[in-house]
Design a protein around this motif. Structure first.
Motif, PDB file in Angstrom:
ATOM      1  N   LYS A  97      -0.431 -11.163  13.540  1.00 31.87           N
ATOM      2  CA  LYS A  97      -1.237 -11.548  12.290  1.00 31.87           C
ATOM      3  C   LYS A  97      -2.899 -11.187  12.713  1.00 31.87           C
ATOM      4  O   LYS A  97      -3.644 -10.360  11.957  1.00 31.87           O
ATOM      5  CB  LYS A  97      -1.596 -12.924  11.771  1.00 31.87           C
ATOM      6  CG  LYS A  97      -2.359 -12.884  10.439  1.00 31.87           C
ATOM      7  CD  LYS A  97      -2.210 -14.472   9.685  1.00 31.87           C
ATOM      8  CE  LYS A  97      -2.882 -14.434   8.602  1.00 31.87           C
ATOM      9  NZ  LYS A  97      -2.906 -16.020   7.938  1.00 31.87           N
ATOM     10  N   ARG A 132       0.991  -1.178  -0.028  1.00 26.90           N
ATOM     11  CA  ARG A 132       0.034  -0.013   0.161  1.00 26.90           C
ATOM     12  C   ARG A 132       0.865   1.226   0.163  1.00 26.90           C
ATOM     13  O   ARG A 132       2.001   1.268   0.661  1.00 26.90           O
ATOM     14  CB  ARG A 132      -0.953   0.180   1.180  1.00 26.90           C
ATOM     15  CG  ARG A 132      -1.653  -1.117   1.529  1.00 26.90           C
ATOM     16  CD  ARG A 132      -3.062  -1.071   0.801  1.00 26.90           C
ATOM     17  NE  ARG A 132      -3.679  -2.166   1.351  1.00 26.90           N
ATOM     18  CZ  ARG A 132      -4.287  -2.182   2.270  1.00 26.90           C
ATOM     19  NH1 ARG A 132      -4.657  -1.060   3.114  1.00 26.90           N
ATOM     20  NH2 ARG A 132      -5.178  -3.268   3.076  1.00 26.90           N
ATOM     21  N   LYS A 166      -6.037   1.694  12.395  1.00 26.76           N
ATOM     22  CA  LYS A 166      -6.148   0.409  11.875  1.00 26.76           C
ATOM     23  C   LYS A 166      -7.198   0.210  10.748  1.00 26.76           C
ATOM     24  O   LYS A 166      -7.462  -0.929   9.930  1.00 26.76           O
ATOM     25  CB  LYS A 166      -6.578  -0.475  13.115  1.00 26.76           C
ATOM     26  CG  LYS A 166      -5.396  -0.868  13.918  1.00 26.76           C
ATOM     27  CD  LYS A 166      -5.748  -1.738  14.949  1.00 26.76           C
ATOM     28  CE  LYS A 166      -4.644  -2.194  15.809  1.00 26.76           C
ATOM     29  NZ  LYS A 166      -4.951  -3.213  16.886  1.00 26.76           N
ATOM     30  N   TYR A 195       3.065   2.151   3.400  1.00 26.55           N
ATOM     31  CA  TYR A 195       2.640   1.511   4.855  1.00 26.55           C
ATOM     32  C   TYR A 195       3.335   0.234   5.036  1.00 26.55           C
ATOM     33  O   TYR A 195       3.534  -0.650   3.991  1.00 26.55           O
ATOM     34  CB  TYR A 195       1.118   1.241   4.809  1.00 26.55           C
ATOM     35  CG  TYR A 195       0.218   2.528   4.616  1.00 26.55           C
ATOM     36  CD1 TYR A 195      -0.058   3.115   5.767  1.00 26.55           C
ATOM     37  CD2 TYR A 195       0.141   3.127   3.331  1.00 26.55           C
ATOM     38  CE1 TYR A 195      -0.932   4.490   5.643  1.00 26.55           C
ATOM     39  CE2 TYR A 195      -0.826   4.132   3.152  1.00 26.55           C
ATOM     40  CZ  TYR A 195      -1.061   4.695   4.380  1.00 26.55           C
ATOM     41  OH  TYR A 195      -1.941   6.026   4.316  1.00 26.55           O
ATOM     42  N   PRO A 217      -0.596  -0.893  11.477  1.00 26.34           N
ATOM     43  CA  PRO A 217      -0.200  -0.118  10.320  1.00 26.34           C
ATOM     44  C   PRO A 217       0.809   1.085  10.727  1.00 26.34           C
ATOM     45  O   PRO A 217       0.349   1.943  11.725  1.00 26.34           O
ATOM     46  CB  PRO A 217      -1.511   0.323   9.733  1.00 26.34           C
ATOM     47  CG  PRO A 217      -2.402   0.700  10.660  1.00 26.34           C
ATOM     48  CD  PRO A 217      -2.106  -0.414  11.754  1.00 26.34           C
ATOM     49  N   ASN A 256      -6.327  -1.015   7.362  1.00 24.49           N
ATOM     50  CA  ASN A 256      -5.839  -2.341   7.254  1.00 24.49           C
ATOM     51  C   ASN A 256      -6.593  -3.015   5.858  1.00 24.49           C
ATOM     52  O   ASN A 256      -6.136  -3.638   5.469  1.00 24.49           O
ATOM     53  CB  ASN A 256      -6.086  -3.074   8.393  1.00 24.49           C
ATOM     54  CG  ASN A 256      -5.019  -2.893   9.423  1.00 24.49           C
ATOM     55  OD1 ASN A 256      -4.035  -2.283   9.060  1.00 24.49           O
ATOM     56  ND2 ASN A 256      -5.187  -3.458  10.570  1.00 24.49           N
ATOM     57  N   ARG A 257      -8.082  -2.247   5.796  1.00 27.31           N
ATOM     58  CA  ARG A 257      -8.808  -2.825   4.649  1.00 27.31           C
ATOM     59  C   ARG A 257      -8.353  -1.592   3.204  1.00 27.31           C
ATOM     60  O   ARG A 257      -8.418  -0.457   3.467  1.00 27.31           O
ATOM     61  CB  ARG A 257     -10.163  -2.365   5.110  1.00 27.31           C
ATOM     62  CG  ARG A 257     -10.745  -3.279   6.232  1.00 27.31           C
ATOM     63  CD  ARG A 257     -12.208  -3.264   6.489  1.00 27.31           C
ATOM     64  NE  ARG A 257     -13.079  -3.524   5.264  1.00 27.31           N
ATOM     65  CZ  ARG A 257     -14.273  -3.035   5.349  1.00 27.31           C
ATOM     66  NH1 ARG A 257     -15.029  -2.546   6.395  1.00 27.31           N
ATOM     67  NH2 ARG A 257     -15.076  -3.391   4.398  1.00 27.31           N
ATOM     68  N   TRP A 303       3.479  -3.177   8.380  1.00 27.64           N
ATOM     69  CA  TRP A 303       2.598  -3.678   9.366  1.00 27.64           C
ATOM     70  C   TRP A 303       3.608  -4.160  10.399  1.00 27.64           C
ATOM     71  O   TRP A 303       4.496  -4.954  10.012  1.00 27.64           O
ATOM     72  CB  TRP A 303       1.518  -4.462   9.179  1.00 27.64           C
ATOM     73  CG  TRP A 303       0.313  -3.804   8.483  1.00 27.64           C
ATOM     74  CD1 TRP A 303      -0.765  -3.481   9.098  1.00 27.64           C
ATOM     75  CD2 TRP A 303       0.126  -3.160   6.825  1.00 27.64           C
ATOM     76  NE1 TRP A 303      -1.633  -2.834   8.200  1.00 27.64           N
ATOM     77  CE2 TRP A 303      -1.165  -2.908   7.061  1.00 27.64           C
ATOM     78  CE3 TRP A 303       1.097  -3.408   5.833  1.00 27.64           C
ATOM     79  CZ2 TRP A 303      -1.293  -2.188   5.622  1.00 27.64           C
ATOM     80  CZ3 TRP A 303       0.698  -2.771   4.847  1.00 27.64           C
ATOM     81  CH2 TRP A 303      -0.650  -2.126   4.684  1.00 27.64           C
ATOM     82  N   ARG A 342      -2.784  -6.579  13.539  1.00 25.79           N
ATOM     83  CA  ARG A 342      -1.771  -5.918  12.827  1.00 25.79           C
ATOM     84  C   ARG A 342      -1.808  -4.474  12.966  1.00 25.79           C
ATOM     85  O   ARG A 342      -2.869  -3.929  12.948  1.00 25.79           O
ATOM     86  CB  ARG A 342      -1.692  -6.105  11.128  1.00 25.79           C
ATOM     87  CG  ARG A 342      -1.603  -7.705  11.034  1.00 25.79           C
ATOM     88  CD  ARG A 342      -0.436  -8.287  11.263  1.00 25.79           C
ATOM     89  NE  ARG A 342       0.644  -8.022  10.077  1.00 25.79           N
ATOM     90  CZ  ARG A 342       2.047  -8.071  10.335  1.00 25.79           C
ATOM     91  NH1 ARG A 342       2.607  -8.499  11.319  1.00 25.79           N
ATOM     92  NH2 ARG A 342       2.565  -7.938   9.228  1.00 25.79           N
ATOM     93  N   ASN A 359      -4.428   5.727   0.084  1.00 27.51           N
ATOM     94  CA  ASN A 359      -4.528   4.296   0.506  1.00 27.51           C
ATOM     95  C   ASN A 359      -4.745   3.540  -0.828  1.00 27.51           C
ATOM     96  O   ASN A 359      -5.758   2.712  -1.101  1.00 27.51           O
ATOM     97  CB  ASN A 359      -5.714   3.840   1.400  1.00 27.51           C
ATOM     98  CG  ASN A 359      -5.652   2.374   2.060  1.00 27.51           C
ATOM     99  OD1 ASN A 359      -4.686   1.879   1.587  1.00 27.51           O
ATOM    100  ND2 ASN A 359      -6.665   2.130   2.682  1.00 27.51           N
TER     101      ASN A 359
END
Length: 240
Positions: free
Chosen positions: A114, A4, A205, A108, A119, A208-209, A110, A117, A36
């Protein structure tokens, strides 16, 4: 690995960054900021047009020109390893013939387990743009006849600072080497020079998507510190 990144700048910013673009658009475009960017998104790339440097659009995730199937079936090759870029058949043609610079305001990575995570946003220490080294290719979709330009970011082994977050990092160019890279005069050694000084901070966070907050500057802003949770008062009559 670079999965990303952000391209948040004005036309004036990227024009000056490229020293400047020698084939400017007319009129100057109103560039949309992206905070992003994810694989298969359209990104800005700087290429050598034969007349000078030009800003173009490319799909992030290299599609080899010999691919025969549908676009949907292509694995998005978003990164190309510097160590094997001149021998890997996916990338060696582009390394010789089709190089680009991918301007970035940051990227980005991380840390943490898992299932939780965290970022981090990494950018140039002084806030200026970074010059990711890249490659690009043209591919014609056999289903639609559409020509698609795609690109990959070249990655290298992380330096000491970056290794605290990840063992890989984007290969970055210094401004004095832009033309040497784009015109093919320089080799892999151009990408092994020390990268610029960098800085990092933890972000929310939600990023993260993929694609979430792509149009929101807060996506790459430092995440607010979590409020400490006050202990619950003891139940009356219990033993403390």
């Amino acid at each position: 690995m670079c999965g990303r990144f952000s391209q948040a700048y004005t036309w004036e910013d990227v024009y000056a960054f490229s020293q400047p673009l020698t084939v400017p658009a007319a009129p100057a475009p109103n560039l949309q900021a992206h905070y992003n960017l994810s694989p298969t998104n359209e990104v800005d790339v700087i290429v050598w047009s034969g007349q000078g440097r030009a800003l173009k659009k490319a799909r992030w995730g290299l599609v080899p020109p010999w691919h025969k199937g549908p676009l949907k079936g292509v694995v998005p090759h978003i990164n190309a390893r510097l160590e094997t870029i001149d021998t890997n058949k996916l990338f060696n043609r582009a390394f010789v013939k089709n190089r680009c610079i991918i301007p970035a305001s940051g990227f980005y990575e991380w840390t943490g387990p898992k299932e939780d995570r965290i970022p981090h946003f990494i950018s140039h220490a002084n806030g200026t743009l970074m010059a990711f080294a890249g490659i690009w290719e043209r591919w014609r979709n056999p289903e639609t006849g559409e020509e698609i330009v795609s690109c990959s970011i070249i990655t290298r082994e992380a330096n000491t600072w970056m290794s605290q977050l990840h063992d890989r990092m984007p290969a970055m160019l210094h401004p004095a080497d832009f033309d040497h890279w784009l015109q093919g005069h320089g080799g892999k050694d151009l990408l092994m020079q020390p990268p610029p000084e960098m800085r990092e901070w933890i972000v929310h966070k939600r990023m993260n998507r993929a694609g979430v907050g792509d149009d929101d500057p807060a996506t790459c802003a430092p995440a607010p510190a979590e409020e400490p949770v006050a202990p619950e008062p003891p139940v009356q009559g219990s033993l403390i």
